[in-house]
Design a protein around this motif. Structure first.
Motif, short mmCIF file in Angstrom:
data_model
loop_
_atom_site.label_atom_id
_atom_site.label_comp_id
_atom_site.label_asym_id
_atom_site.label_seq_id
_atom_site.Cartn_x
_atom_site.Cartn_y
_atom_site.Cartn_z
N GLY A 134 0.56 -51.43 42.19
CA GLY A 134 0.15 -50.33 41.32
C GLY A 134 -1.35 -50.23 41.16
N GLU A 135 -2.04 -51.38 41.18
CA GLU A 135 -3.49 -51.37 40.97
C GLU A 135 -4.19 -50.54 42.03
OE1 GLU A 135 -5.32 -53.20 38.44
OE2 GLU A 135 -3.33 -53.27 37.55
N ALA A 136 -3.55 -50.39 43.18
CA ALA A 136 -4.20 -49.64 44.26
C ALA A 136 -4.43 -48.18 43.89
CB ALA A 136 -3.35 -49.74 45.52
N PHE A 137 -3.62 -47.68 42.98
CA PHE A 137 -3.76 -46.26 42.61
C PHE A 137 -4.79 -46.04 41.52
CE2 PHE A 137 -0.33 -44.90 45.19
CZ PHE A 137 0.68 -45.83 45.09
N ALA A 138 -5.33 -47.13 40.98
CA ALA A 138 -6.14 -47.00 39.77
C ALA A 138 -7.43 -46.24 40.02
CB ALA A 138 -6.42 -48.37 39.18
N LYS A 139 -8.17 -46.65 41.05
CA LYS A 139 -9.53 -46.12 41.21
C LYS A 139 -9.56 -44.62 41.40
CE LYS A 139 -12.36 -49.98 42.63
NZ LYS A 139 -13.24 -50.63 43.61
N GLU A 140 -8.62 -44.09 42.20
CA GLU A 140 -8.70 -42.65 42.45
C GLU A 140 -8.41 -41.85 41.19
OE1 GLU A 140 -5.05 -42.97 45.10
OE2 GLU A 140 -4.92 -40.90 44.41
N LEU A 141 -7.75 -42.45 40.22
CA LEU A 141 -7.49 -41.77 38.95
C LEU A 141 -8.51 -42.17 37.90
CD1 LEU A 141 -3.59 -41.94 38.86
CD2 LEU A 141 -5.01 -39.93 39.14
N LEU A 142 -9.58 -42.80 38.31
CA LEU A 142 -10.69 -43.18 37.44
C LEU A 142 -10.35 -44.28 36.45
CD1 LEU A 142 -12.19 -39.65 36.80
CD2 LEU A 142 -13.07 -41.42 38.30
N TYR A 143 -9.47 -45.17 36.84
CA TYR A 143 -9.24 -46.37 36.04
C TYR A 143 -9.78 -47.57 36.79
CZ TYR A 143 -5.95 -43.46 33.52
OH TYR A 143 -5.38 -42.45 32.81
N ALA A 144 -10.20 -48.59 36.08
CA ALA A 144 -10.72 -49.78 36.74
C ALA A 144 -9.60 -50.80 36.88
CB ALA A 144 -11.86 -50.36 35.91
N LEU A 162 -2.01 -42.69 34.95
CA LEU A 162 -1.77 -43.78 35.89
C LEU A 162 -0.32 -44.25 35.85
CD1 LEU A 162 -2.97 -45.74 37.94
CD2 LEU A 162 -3.33 -47.34 36.06
N TYR A 163 0.22 -44.40 34.63
CA TYR A 163 1.61 -44.85 34.51
C TYR A 163 2.56 -43.84 35.13
CZ TYR A 163 0.04 -48.53 31.30
OH TYR A 163 -0.58 -49.61 30.73
N GLN A 164 2.26 -42.54 34.99
CA GLN A 164 3.12 -41.54 35.60
C GLN A 164 3.12 -41.73 37.11
OE1 GLN A 164 5.15 -39.57 34.02
NE2 GLN A 164 4.36 -40.04 32.00
N LYS A 165 1.93 -42.03 37.66
CA LYS A 165 1.85 -42.26 39.11
C LYS A 165 2.68 -43.48 39.49
CE LYS A 165 -0.18 -41.56 43.16
NZ LYS A 165 -0.09 -40.33 43.92
N TRP A 166 2.52 -44.56 38.68
CA TRP A 166 3.28 -45.77 38.96
C TRP A 166 4.77 -45.50 38.96
CZ3 TRP A 166 1.01 -50.51 35.87
CH2 TRP A 166 -0.24 -50.84 36.41
N LEU A 167 5.23 -44.78 37.91
CA LEU A 167 6.67 -44.56 37.79
C LEU A 167 7.19 -43.74 38.96
CD1 LEU A 167 6.96 -43.76 34.00
CD2 LEU A 167 7.35 -45.89 35.17
N SER A 168 6.39 -42.77 39.39
CA SER A 168 6.83 -41.94 40.49
C SER A 168 6.91 -42.75 41.78
CB SER A 168 5.86 -40.76 40.64
OG SER A 168 6.10 -40.07 41.81
N GLU A 169 5.85 -43.53 42.05
CA GLU A 169 5.86 -44.31 43.28
C GLU A 169 6.95 -45.37 43.26
OE1 GLU A 169 3.98 -43.80 46.00
OE2 GLU A 169 3.25 -42.01 44.99
N TYR A 170 7.10 -46.04 42.13
CA TYR A 170 8.11 -47.08 42.02
C TYR A 170 9.50 -46.49 42.16
CZ TYR A 170 10.29 -51.39 40.35
OH TYR A 170 11.03 -52.54 40.26
N ARG A 185 5.52 -34.29 38.27
CA ARG A 185 5.02 -35.32 39.18
C ARG A 185 3.66 -35.79 38.72
NH1 ARG A 185 8.23 -35.29 43.63
NH2 ARG A 185 9.22 -33.33 44.15
N PRO A 186 3.20 -36.92 39.21
CA PRO A 186 1.87 -37.39 38.85
C PRO A 186 0.80 -36.37 39.24
CG PRO A 186 3.05 -39.08 40.07
CD PRO A 186 3.88 -37.85 40.13
N VAL A 187 -0.36 -36.50 38.64
CA VAL A 187 -1.41 -35.53 38.89
C VAL A 187 -1.80 -35.56 40.36
CG1 VAL A 187 -3.23 -37.17 38.33
CG2 VAL A 187 -3.66 -34.75 38.12
N GLY A 188 -2.01 -34.40 40.91
CA GLY A 188 -2.37 -34.30 42.31
C GLY A 188 -1.18 -34.03 43.22
#
Lengths: 332, 277, 361
Positions: free
Chosen positions: C324-334, C51-59, B55-58
């Motif tokens: 997807g951009e909403a997840f960027a900041k918490e993962l330290l991406y701009a 970030l992409y892993q987060k995107w793929l999981s959420e999507y 899963r994604p980090v966190g």
């Protein structure tokens, strides 16, 4: 002749056909099939190796055309400017593997001797397992352990001790950072030890007990008896060392994390270095541009050649040793 | 007893101590590395970690798909590599003699020294590019190519160590050469061959670089050999090179799982090939 | 007797395992299967991987019939695989070069997704606050001309800080990487000598220093070796609690790398962004711009071969650019500035399959 050796149930296949006899000296069809099968597999492997060499050569043609033999002697590696040379990598590969073997072979022999000759059964089985377990650690984990544990340890304790004791040798001059040729060699030694010791253990165990008893009966001490066993098993031990050397030459991940990855030739063991396998691992996936890729492939081809040459030298050495001892040890 | 006897005995005792020391150091090194891995990773080991996919980090996640993937790849590689390697070893030891056999042996030796990444790139060129996708099959083939020379050489050495008297006895009883080899020589050398197989399996189970070009990696549980597949080593590698402590801990825990896997295979094979007499 | 026992037992276990393998293998793989399931494969840059892993999981939670996978093999790997068409989309920190684009079998579009910063990190005992560096000092350190920590030029940028007198050990990347490309691009802009001697690239020939493998390798070496200085992605420095240097930008202020200063760098150059969206934003103008920042791109073919896969791909990209951009900041991406999002939207809308656009905008 054929009356003595009978075909097993394949009498309808005419006996004594010349090609079958050529395939199997016994004239037995099963034998012929067996030999053809085994030969076929062996040729398949040879074919694969030849295909690999061909593919490597084909892909490195651009670099060969550009640099020719100068590739082997040039020390520059500049992807941005398109200037490539293999000498620092050859040096790093050979030096790190040599260090690894110098450290590992005595240790592996010691371990194998201890486990086979000295230790009681209830120690040698589990301890043998443990040593083999070292081979199961993934190389990337070795690399991480190297950066976080081994390198600082060497930097703080071992390297300064070496520098103060042997600093007059060019081998131990230079800045100590913990990352360099020596660290790479030590990590390789740890990785190669389980392979060499496991095979040597089996080799020593297979030496007939009669050899040991004969030596002891002649009044040899335990260690002298062990020396006899070692000589017996010398070809097998050489095979084990070659296996270990193969691992050392081709090891990628662990070495690249602790060797410093600097394409330079420096006599000091503390200075960073660069092996061929590390270079390919580091740069292959990112290499765009035909000359760059081709230079990397040529490095791979050179590693092939280095392995060839090293194996050849090892073979000559083994041949010399077994020639002198007269090949004792295959007694019934 | 004269002086030289004392010296020889002292020498012998000294060497015994030295060999014991070597073993102690090797076991010590293993314990140091293992305890470091365990210390870093034991916290993340739980049932969910072993059965879940990443899963994604966190969000936690696990290595369930990587465990299955590694098993599948090991099976594929062993299925291809062990028979091929043993056959080559049999050829080198029993059949191939003289110049040609020597040449084959030499070539197999060189194969051991090829960096695994070169093998991976080779399989990429001959399997992945024509098929236009990565696959578990390509990964298995790459690992098999790495296994073959190790298995071949150890098989050859172990077969050569079988005393000739065994062969001659069987031949004298009228068995053809193939039966002698398959029925007498190989079983006699079985524990040694198993060692070679174990070394090869242990070696390829820790390989990452060739899989990056062939099996690639996946977030999902494997459903086909024709698709990319996850593996413990690639997963460990991906986690280890990330910036997150959580993923680092997962990498160490996954290493523990990998080593347990290899150890179990080791034990199983040893049990299967132990001599009954 | 041992003959049959050994071989029978071996045979039995091999068969058992073969059954396991066969059961896994019984699906034909790849591409859209029955039931409208779509499988997409992506590969490329390591920098945006979390970030992409987060995107793929959420999507994936929203669209359960779409299976998207992304493997981080490096920017160059992403470029290579998309050219070879072994993946459906690639990812790269630095844009593709002209010759690579020409060599590709079809037109490849660059879709920017997020921004990142390359930071200078160091290990210097006795110094806990952030050091400041001017661009020429940075270049000369990495050229090997500035060799001591207490060099006058470093001290000039850091009044009031006691600098120990040790040698500077430079740590750079040994593997080819987009991070190196961005950093050398910056150095080439601020130092003519760097541009001439070394140049820009994913694998430059570093004049001095140790090579670490990956961002992790550099981080590890800097963290564990005193008197070192290196460059890594922002997330690695923050996650490992390493000090981060403030760099003087072209406007003359020492800027701390942060999400806001990176967005400032992007916003400043938004107006001059070329049509194909391939741009370098290092040494950007703008009062608050951090000078070593860059976009990261997803690479897709303009004309998709497979209708179903193409549709899934554009839908995912659209989702990424907005939700997807909403997840960027918490993962330290701009996240991307708004006008860049607009330009990227236009790119996505132009993706076709067999001539017809896949998105009805």
């Amino acid at each position: 002749m054929s009356a003595v050796r009978e075909n097993e149930g394949l009498a309808f296949v005419g006996q004594g056909s010349t090609w079958r006899r050529a395939l199997s000296p016994t004239g037995n069809t099963g034998d012929a099939v067996f030999r053809v099968l085994m030969l076929g597999v062996a040729l398949l492997m040879v074919g694969i190796v030849v295909a690999m060499v061909a593919a490597l050569t084909a892909d490195s043609m651009a670099s060969i055309r550009q640099f020719g033999f100068g590739f082997l002697t040039s020390q520059r590696w500049d992807p941005v400017k398109g200037d490539f040379g293999a000498l620092p990598f050859i040096y790093g590969t050979v030096a790190s593997s040599l260090i690894a073997l110098l450290i590992s072979v005595p240790f592996s022999l010691g371990i194998a001797i201890f486990l086979v000759e000295q230790a009681p059964h209830y120690i040698s089985r589990p301890v043998g397992f443990l040593v083999e377990l070292l081979a199961a650690i993934p190389s990337v984990v070795y690399g991480l352990w190297g950066i976080f544990v081994l390198a600082p340890f060497l930097r703080n304790y071992i390297d300064p001790a070496l520098a103060s004791a042997f600093g007059w040798l060019p081998l131990f001059k230079g800045q100590i950072t913990g990352i360099g040729l020596l660290t790479g060699g030590i990590i390789l030694a740890i990785m190669v030890t389980p392979i060499i010791s496991a095979v040597v253990r089996d080799v020593l165990a297979a030496v007939p007990g009669s050899q040991r008893e004969a030596a002891l009966a002649l009044g040899a001490t335990k260690w002298e008896m062990i020396r006899v066993v070692l000589v017996n098993g010398a070809p097998g031990i050489a095979g084990a060392v070659i296996l270990g050397l193969g691992r050392a030459l081709g090891e990628t991940m662990a070495v690249t994390m602790v060797i410093g990855n600097r394409a330079q030739i420096s006599p000091s063991l503390f200075d960073p270095s660069y092996t061929i396998a590390s270079a390919i691992a580091n740069e292959f996936t990112e290499a765009t541009g035909d000359l760059y890729l081709s230079a990397l492939v040529e490095l791979g081809l050179i590693l092939f050649l280095v392995t060839f040459i090293v194996n050849g030298i090892a073979r000559v050495l083994v041949w010399n040793v077994t020639r002198k001892t007269g090949g004792v040890g295959r007694a019934a | 007893m004269n002086n030289s006897d004392y010296i020889r005995r002292a020498n012998s005792a000294f060497m015994t101590a030295m060999t014991a020391l070597c073993t102690l150091l090797a076991v010590g090194a293993l314990l140091i590395i293992l305890s470091h891995i365990a210390w870093q990773g034991i916290g993340s080991l739980n049932f969910q970690f072993l059965t879940d996919s990443p899963r994604p980090v966190g969000e936690g996640g696990g290595i369930g798909n990587a465990i299955i993937g590694s098993l599948v790849l090991l099976l594929l590689a062993s299925g291809i590599g062990l028979p091929l390697g043993i056959c080559v070893g049999v050829y080198l030891s029993e059949i191939g003699r003289g110049r040609f056999g020597g040449a084959v042996r030499f070539i197999v030796d060189t194969l051991t020294g090829i960096p695994s990444i070169v093998t991976g790139v080779f399989v990429y060129a001959i399997l992945v590019l024509p098929m236009k996708h990565f696959s578990a099959l390509a990964g298995g083939v790459a690992l098999a190519l790495i296994m073959v020379p190790i298995v071949a050489r150890t098989t050859e050495e172990m077969l050569k160590l079988v005393p000739h008297s065994l062969r001659e006895g069987a031949l004298a009883l009228g068995a053809p050469q193939w039966r002698v080899t398959l029925g007498v020589v190989i079983p006699a050398a079985a524990p040694g061959i198993a060692t070679g197989a174990m070394l090869a399996i242990a070696r390829v189970s820790g390989e990452t670089a060739p899989l990056l070009f062939t099996a690639f990696g996946s977030r999902f549980f494997p459903s086909s050999l024709n698709e990319p597949i996850a593996s413990l080593t690639v997963q460990i590698y991906n986690y280890a090179i990330s910036p997150y402590d959580e993923w680092h801990a997962q990498a160490w825990a996954a290493t523990l799982v990998l080593m347990t896997l290899v150890l179990s295979i080791n034990i199983v094979v040893r049990i299967l090939t132990r001599k009954k007499f | 007797m041992s003959v049959s026992h050994v071989s029978l037992r071996l045979l039995a276990s091999v068969c058992a395992f073969a059954i396991l393998v066969a059961s896994v293998a019984c699906n034909p793989g790849g591409g859209p299967a029955a039931g409208g399931n779509v499988s997409l494969q992506g590969a490329g840059a390591t920098f945006p991987n979390p970030l992409y892993q987060k995107w793929l999981s959420e999507y994936g939670k929203l669209h359960t019939n779409v299976k998207i996978d992304y493997q981080s093999i490096g920017s160059g790997g992403g470029i290579k695989q998309i050219k070879e068409q072994t993946v459906d989309f690639g990812a790269s920190d630095s844009p593709m070069k002209d010759e690579d684009l020409k060599a590709a079998p079809g037109e490849i579009l660059h879709v920017p997704t997020v921004l990142g910063a390359v930071v200078i990190t160091y290990n210097l005992s006795g110094v806990s606050q952030a050091l400041r560096f001017s661009p020429d000092v940075v270049a000369d350190i990495f050229l090997g001309k500035v060799t001591k920590w207490n060099d006058a030029r470093i001290a000039a940028d850091n009044p009031g800080v006691t600098l120990a007198g040790g040698n500077i050990t430079v740590v750079h990347r040994s593997d080819g990487s987009g991070t190196s490309a961005v950093f050398t691009d910056y150095l080439s802009k601020v130092s003519a000598e760097w541009k001439e001697k070394v140049g820009t690239g994913t694998s430059p020939s570093w004049p001095v220093g140790l090579g670490g493998k990956g961002n992790e390798g550099v981080t590890g070496q800097v963290k564990n070796t005193p008197n070192t200085i290196g460059y890594v992605e922002l997330a690695y420095a923050v996650q490992n609690k390493l000090p981060v240097a403030h760099i003087k930008n072209s406007a003359g202020s020492f800027i701390e790398p942060s999400i806001d200063s990176v967005i400032a760098a992007a916003a400043a150059s938004a107006a001059s962004m070329p049509d194909d969206l391939r741009v370098s934003i290092t040494n950007a103008t703008g009062a608050q711009a951090y000078p070593i920042a860059s976009y990261t791109y997803i690479l897709v073919y303009k004309d998709q071969k497979d209708q179903a896969k193409g549709k899934a791909l554009v839908d995912f990209l659209w989702w990424g650019l907005h939700d997807g951009e909403a997840f960027a900041k918490e993962l330290l991406y701009a996240p991307l500035p708004a006008d860049i999002v607009k330009r990227a939207e236009a790119k996505i809308n132009s993706i076709t399959a067999g001539g017809t656009p896949l998105r009805q905008s």
